[in-house]
Design a protein around this motif. Structure first.
Motif, PDB file in Angstrom:
ATOM      1  N   VAL A 215    -111.371 111.840  -1.652  1.00 38.24           N
ATOM      2  CA  VAL A 215    -111.383 110.627  -2.485  1.00 38.24           C
ATOM      3  C   VAL A 215    -111.331 109.389  -1.598  1.00 38.24           C
ATOM      4  N   LEU A 216    -110.467 109.425  -0.582  1.00 36.90           N
ATOM      5  CA  LEU A 216    -110.332 108.309   0.355  1.00 36.90           C
ATOM      6  C   LEU A 216    -111.648 108.031   1.077  1.00 36.90           C
ATOM      7  N   ALA A 217    -112.298 109.088   1.566  1.00 39.37           N
ATOM      8  CA  ALA A 217    -113.530 108.931   2.346  1.00 39.37           C
ATOM      9  C   ALA A 217    -114.728 108.545   1.477  1.00 39.37           C
ATOM     10  N   SER A 218    -114.805 109.116   0.283  1.00 39.87           N
ATOM     11  CA  SER A 218    -115.976 108.875  -0.573  1.00 39.87           C
ATOM     12  C   SER A 218    -115.836 107.599  -1.408  1.00 39.87           C
ATOM     13  N   VAL A 219    -114.829 107.575  -2.273  1.00 38.27           N
ATOM     14  CA  VAL A 219    -114.666 106.445  -3.203  1.00 38.27           C
ATOM     15  C   VAL A 219    -114.151 105.195  -2.495  1.00 38.27           C
ATOM     16  N   CYS A 220    -113.060 105.349  -1.708  1.00 39.13           N
ATOM     17  CA  CYS A 220    -112.405 104.190  -1.103  1.00 39.13           C
ATOM     18  C   CYS A 220    -113.082 103.682   0.167  1.00 39.13           C
ATOM     19  N   THR A 221    -113.977 104.459   0.744  1.00 42.11           N
ATOM     20  CA  THR A 221    -114.623 104.029   1.989  1.00 42.11           C
ATOM     21  C   THR A 221    -116.140 103.897   1.820  1.00 42.11           C
ATOM     22  N   ALA A 222    -116.840 105.016   1.681  1.00 35.52           N
ATOM     23  CA  ALA A 222    -118.309 104.976   1.615  1.00 35.52           C
ATOM     24  C   ALA A 222    -118.797 104.231   0.374  1.00 35.52           C
ATOM     25  N   TYR A 223    -118.271 104.585  -0.815  1.00 34.71           N
ATOM     26  CA  TYR A 223    -118.721 103.914  -2.042  1.00 34.71           C
ATOM     27  C   TYR A 223    -118.316 102.445  -2.063  1.00 34.71           C
ATOM     28  N   ALA A 224    -117.036 102.171  -1.764  1.00 32.23           N
ATOM     29  CA  ALA A 224    -116.550 100.785  -1.812  1.00 32.23           C
ATOM     30  C   ALA A 224    -117.347  99.896  -0.870  1.00 32.23           C
ATOM     31  N   PHE A 225    -117.698 100.456   0.284  1.00 33.79           N
ATOM     32  CA  PHE A 225    -118.473  99.657   1.245  1.00 33.79           C
ATOM     33  C   PHE A 225    -119.865  99.333   0.715  1.00 33.79           C
ATOM     34  N   THR A 226    -120.614 100.363   0.306  1.00 38.55           N
ATOM     35  CA  THR A 226    -121.988 100.134  -0.153  1.00 38.55           C
ATOM     36  C   THR A 226    -122.009  99.267  -1.412  1.00 38.55           C
ATOM     37  N   ALA A 227    -121.026  99.447  -2.300  1.00 36.58           N
ATOM     38  CA  ALA A 227    -120.962  98.638  -3.519  1.00 36.58           C
ATOM     39  C   ALA A 227    -120.639  97.191  -3.196  1.00 36.58           C
ATOM     40  N   SER A 228    -119.767  96.960  -2.206  1.00 36.58           N
ATOM     41  CA  SER A 228    -119.394  95.589  -1.846  1.00 36.58           C
ATOM     42  C   SER A 228    -120.571  94.828  -1.253  1.00 36.58           C
ATOM     43  N   VAL A 229    -121.410  95.523  -0.482  1.00 32.77           N
ATOM     44  CA  VAL A 229    -122.599  94.879   0.091  1.00 32.77           C
ATOM     45  C   VAL A 229    -123.533  94.416  -1.023  1.00 32.77           C
ATOM     46  N   LYS A 230    -123.712  95.258  -2.047  1.00 31.06           N
ATOM     47  CA  LYS A 230    -124.579  94.918  -3.174  1.00 31.06           C
ATOM     48  C   LYS A 230    -124.023  93.734  -3.961  1.00 31.06           C
ATOM     49  N   VAL A 231    -122.700  93.723  -4.166  1.00 32.72           N
ATOM     50  CA  VAL A 231    -122.049  92.642  -4.906  1.00 32.72           C
ATOM     51  C   VAL A 231    -122.188  91.313  -4.166  1.00 32.72           C
ATOM     52  N   MET A 232    -122.082  91.353  -2.838  1.00 37.97           N
ATOM     53  CA  MET A 232    -122.152  90.136  -2.036  1.00 37.97           C
ATOM     54  C   MET A 232    -123.518  89.461  -2.103  1.00 37.97           C
ATOM     55  N   GLN A 233    -124.526  90.213  -2.540  1.00 37.52           N
ATOM     56  CA  GLN A 233    -125.861  89.634  -2.693  1.00 37.52           C
ATOM     57  C   GLN A 233    -125.947  88.767  -3.952  1.00 37.52           C
ATOM     58  N   LYS A 234    -125.004  88.958  -4.886  1.00 39.23           N
ATOM     59  CA  LYS A 234    -125.022  88.228  -6.157  1.00 39.23           C
ATOM     60  C   LYS A 234    -124.021  87.082  -6.207  1.00 39.23           C
ATOM     61  N   LEU A 235    -122.885  87.237  -5.483  1.00 39.39           N
ATOM     62  CA  LEU A 235    -121.806  86.264  -5.567  1.00 39.39           C
ATOM     63  C   LEU A 235    -121.721  85.420  -4.298  1.00 39.39           C
ATOM     64  N   THR A 236    -121.085  84.268  -4.395  1.00 36.31           N
ATOM     65  CA  THR A 236    -120.916  83.388  -3.237  1.00 36.31           C
ATOM     66  C   THR A 236    -119.855  83.973  -2.309  1.00 36.31           C
ATOM     67  N   PRO A 237    -119.948  83.698  -1.009  1.00 32.32           N
ATOM     68  CA  PRO A 237    -118.935  84.178  -0.068  1.00 32.32           C
ATOM     69  C   PRO A 237    -117.535  83.700  -0.450  1.00 32.32           C
ATOM     70  N   TYR A 238    -117.456  82.494  -1.023  1.00 34.63           N
ATOM     71  CA  TYR A 238    -116.167  81.934  -1.446  1.00 34.63           C
ATOM     72  C   TYR A 238    -115.514  82.818  -2.508  1.00 34.63           C
ATOM     73  N   THR A 239    -116.288  83.207  -3.503  1.00 36.01           N
ATOM     74  CA  THR A 239    -115.772  84.069  -4.579  1.00 36.01           C
ATOM     75  C   THR A 239    -115.332  85.417  -4.022  1.00 36.01           C
TER      76      THR A 239
END
Length: 296
Positions: A215-239
């Motif tokens: 769970v730590l490696a998949s959800v909290c690391t690999a998934y959270a990382f790839t999802a955060s990159v996608k989110v950062m394309q939509k939101l401002t760095p400040y947010t």
């Protein structure tokens, strides 16, 4: 467009919530910190490799960048080892309260990496944060070792984050993380072999530990990382920056309700933690408005 931004904002809070849950998993997994980080980086690297293949990205990076990634991977490995060790010798609440200093330390070290001046309000906020940390250290003296491990983890975390900031500008984030995780596994493996603990018993874990590590490696690391990159394309760095600063808050609240017991701290601890978190958030708000004025 507005719905997409709202969806991205909610996803970002989910990601930050998952990052906060990482500390809980660190407390629940009952193996040594170095072994925990080895398994985390090994499986996270494996999941990222599958992601890279599935999205048809290239694994190629220039040789010069490759050696930089090896070094950053070592920093990440040490950062996580100190982080989990801080949790094991103290608790989640202590570790995350000190960990909230990360964004502030980054703002102080940025001038060294990017050649800008130190701002007066950063020094002022630094004094307030030191006061908040001193309050925590004064009333929670039994956890001083955990605080020191957490501080070491913060410094290493800031260093690898600033280093990654330059690498991500030139290379795909998923590919960068893959090589950094592989490097971390490589360096920890050398250390474990030297210690003589890299044996068959190393891989003999309880079912509970295996499940939590995955769970730590998949959800909290690999998934959270790839999802955060996608989110950062939509939101401002400040947010993104302001929201990620809430990670310690989520983690401390989760620890209080899930772990209970030694996670219930003194009143002075929560006062100090609130001082630190609010100061970090205020620092982000002022930075945002300073940049907005410059653009005008």
């Amino acid at each position: 467009m507005q719905n997409d931004n709202l969806k991205s904002y909610l996803n970002l809070h989910l990601i930050v919530f998952i990052w906060g849950f990482t500390a809980i998993l660190g407390a629940l997994i009952t193996i040594q910190s170095d072994a925990l980080v080895w398994f985390r980086m090994f499986f996270a690297g494996l999941f990222l490799a599958l992601f890279i293949v599935a999205t048809k990205k290239s694994f190629r990076v220039p040789l010069r960048s490759f050696f930089k990634l090896l070094f950053v991977g070592l920093l990440i490995a040490l950062h996580w080892i100190f982080f989990f060790q801080a949790i094991k010798v103290s608790n989640v609440s202590i570790t995350l309260s000190v960990f909230s200093l990360g964004a502030f330390f980054a703002s102080l070290l940025e001038p060294l990496f990017y050649g800008r001046k130190v701002l007066w309000y950063e020094v002022f906020f630094g004094l307030i944060i030191i006061a908040g940390l001193a309050l925590i250290m004064q009333v929670e003296v039994n956890y001083i070792n955990g605080m020191l491990f957490a501080l070491a983890s913060i410094v290493l975390g800031v260093l690898f984050t600033l280093s990654n900031g330059k690498l991500i500008a030139k290379h795909d984030p998923a590919v960068i993380s893959f090589y950094e995780f592989v490097a971390g596994v490589f360096f920890i493996s050398i250390y474990l072999l030297y210690q003589g603990v890299f044996t068959a018993d190393f891989f003999t874990l309880t079912t509970k530990n295996w499940v939590l590590i995955l769970v730590l490696a998949s959800v909290c690391t690999a998934y959270a990382f790839t999802a955060s990159v996608k989110v950062m394309q939509k939101l401002t760095p400040y947010t993104v920056m302001l929201t990620t600063n809430l990670e310690p808050v989520y983690g401390i609240v989760l620890a209080y309700f899930i772990l209970g017991g030694k996670e219930k701290m003194s009143f002075e601890f929560y006062v100090g933690a609130v001082i630190i978190v609010l100061t970090v958030l205020l620092n982000g708000v002022i930075k945002h408005y300073q940049k907005a004025k410059i653009k005008e």
